[in-house]
Enzyme design. Structure first.
Site, PDB file in Angstrom:
ATOM      1  N   ASP A  39      12.549   0.718  17.491  1.00 34.55           N
ATOM      2  CA  ASP A  39      13.387  -0.080  17.007  1.00 34.55           C
ATOM      3  C   ASP A  39      13.632   0.039  15.091  1.00 34.55           C
ATOM      4  O   ASP A  39      12.661   0.456  14.500  1.00 34.55           O
ATOM      5  CB  ASP A  39      13.009  -0.990  17.404  1.00 34.55           C
ATOM      6  CG  ASP A  39      13.700  -1.352  18.872  1.00 34.55           C
ATOM      7  OD1 ASP A  39      13.593  -0.548  19.678  1.00 34.55           O
ATOM      8  OD2 ASP A  39      12.451  -2.461  19.204  1.00 34.55           O
TER       9      ASP A  39
HETATM   10  N1  URA Z   1       8.964  -0.970  21.996  1.00 34.93           N
HETATM   11  C1  URA Z   1       9.674  -1.790  21.759  1.00 34.93           C
HETATM   12  O1  URA Z   1      10.150  -2.717  21.675  1.00 34.93           O
HETATM   13  N2  URA Z   1       9.710  -1.661  20.226  1.00 34.93           N
HETATM   14  C2  URA Z   1       9.718  -0.174  20.117  1.00 34.93           C
HETATM   15  O2  URA Z   1      10.189   0.557  19.272  1.00 34.93           O
HETATM   16  C3  URA Z   1       8.920   0.590  20.283  1.00 34.93           C
HETATM   17  C4  URA Z   1       8.331   0.445  21.980  1.00 34.93           C
END
Ligand code: URA
Length: 235
Positions: free
Chosen positions: A104
């Site tokens: 993310d």
């Molecule tokens: N899980 C999430 O919520 N975000 C990420 O970036 C990776 C795993």
């Protein structure tokens, strides 16, 4: 084996004419030996080719470990946001690298950038169950019941069925190591939100055998070593 001028110009950093000039002026070495001619042959995957003493990435495939900072999207292009590729020098933005698995925008940590589609496909294939370990900090305190819920394979309110996952609590009550064998959209955030403990900070530490090099500052990258590539290939 291929001609040295062809290998060097295929990196996109120099034209064929510039490469000839680099070689003529003695600035190129192959395995530590000064190259004498553009027609010299080298092995792009195994020879150590350097210009002015700086190693040149010219293997068929490139594998980079990036310490992703928050604020960049894990994509090759985006109409609005800066991408992780913006951290690379221009010549490495032109060789088809893409992030193997997304983090993310606000997540930090280990991101593999490669142009080896087959390897990326294998690493990301849901059937391969490549473990990824994340450091997480939440709002609230984690409990043994959270570890049990993760292990049991949670079903989220939108119906998402998660595989059994690890949640190892750390000494600070709001911190844990989470191990996922899959990578659904916002998965850790959704799993922890379902437990009433929203994520405040998330950082990926490992992906299969690959471990984030802690000497790599946020935003920095380095090529994988031959051993790391071999390990990722399952060797
Ligand atoms: N899980 C999430 O919520 N975000 C990420 O970036 C990776 C795993």
């Amino acid at each position: 084996m291929e001609r040295l001028d062809k290998i060097l110009s295929s990196t996109g950093r120099w034209s064929r004419r510039e490469v000839k000039e680099l070689i003529r002026t003695g600035r190129v070495t192959v395995d530590g030996r000064r190259a004498l001619s553009a027609e010299e042959k080298a092995d792009r995957d195994h020879s150590a080719i350097a210009v002015d003493g700086e190693a040149v990435l010219c293997a068929r495939y490139t594998y980079l470990m990036l310490h992703k900072p928050a604020g960049l999207v894990s994509a090759t292009e985006d109409p609005r946001e800066p991408t992780v590729l913006s951290l690379l020098p221009p010549h490495l933005q032109k060789i088809g690298l893409f992030p193997a698995g997304r983090l993310d925008k606000d997540t930090e940590g280990l991101l593999l950038l490669t142009n080896d589609g087959a390897l990326a496909h294998d690493l990301l294939s849901p059937k391969k169950h490549v473990d990824k370990i994340y450091f997480v900090r939440v709002e609230g305190a984690l409990e043994e019941s959270d570890t049990a819920a993760f292990a049991s394979g949670m079903t989220l309110s939108d119906g998402l069925q998660c595989l059994s996952a690890g949640l190892e609590r750390l000494p600070a009550p709001d911190e844990a190591l989470v191990t996922l064998r899959e990578g659904k959209y916002h998965q850790i955030k959704r799993m922890l939100a379902a437990r009433g403990k929203p994520v405040r900070y998330l950082k990926r530490l490992t992906m299969g055998p690959l471990r984030l090099d802690e000497s790599l500052p946020k935003g920095a990258w380095r090529p994988l070593t031959a051993e790391e590539v071999e390990a990722l290939r399952g060797g």
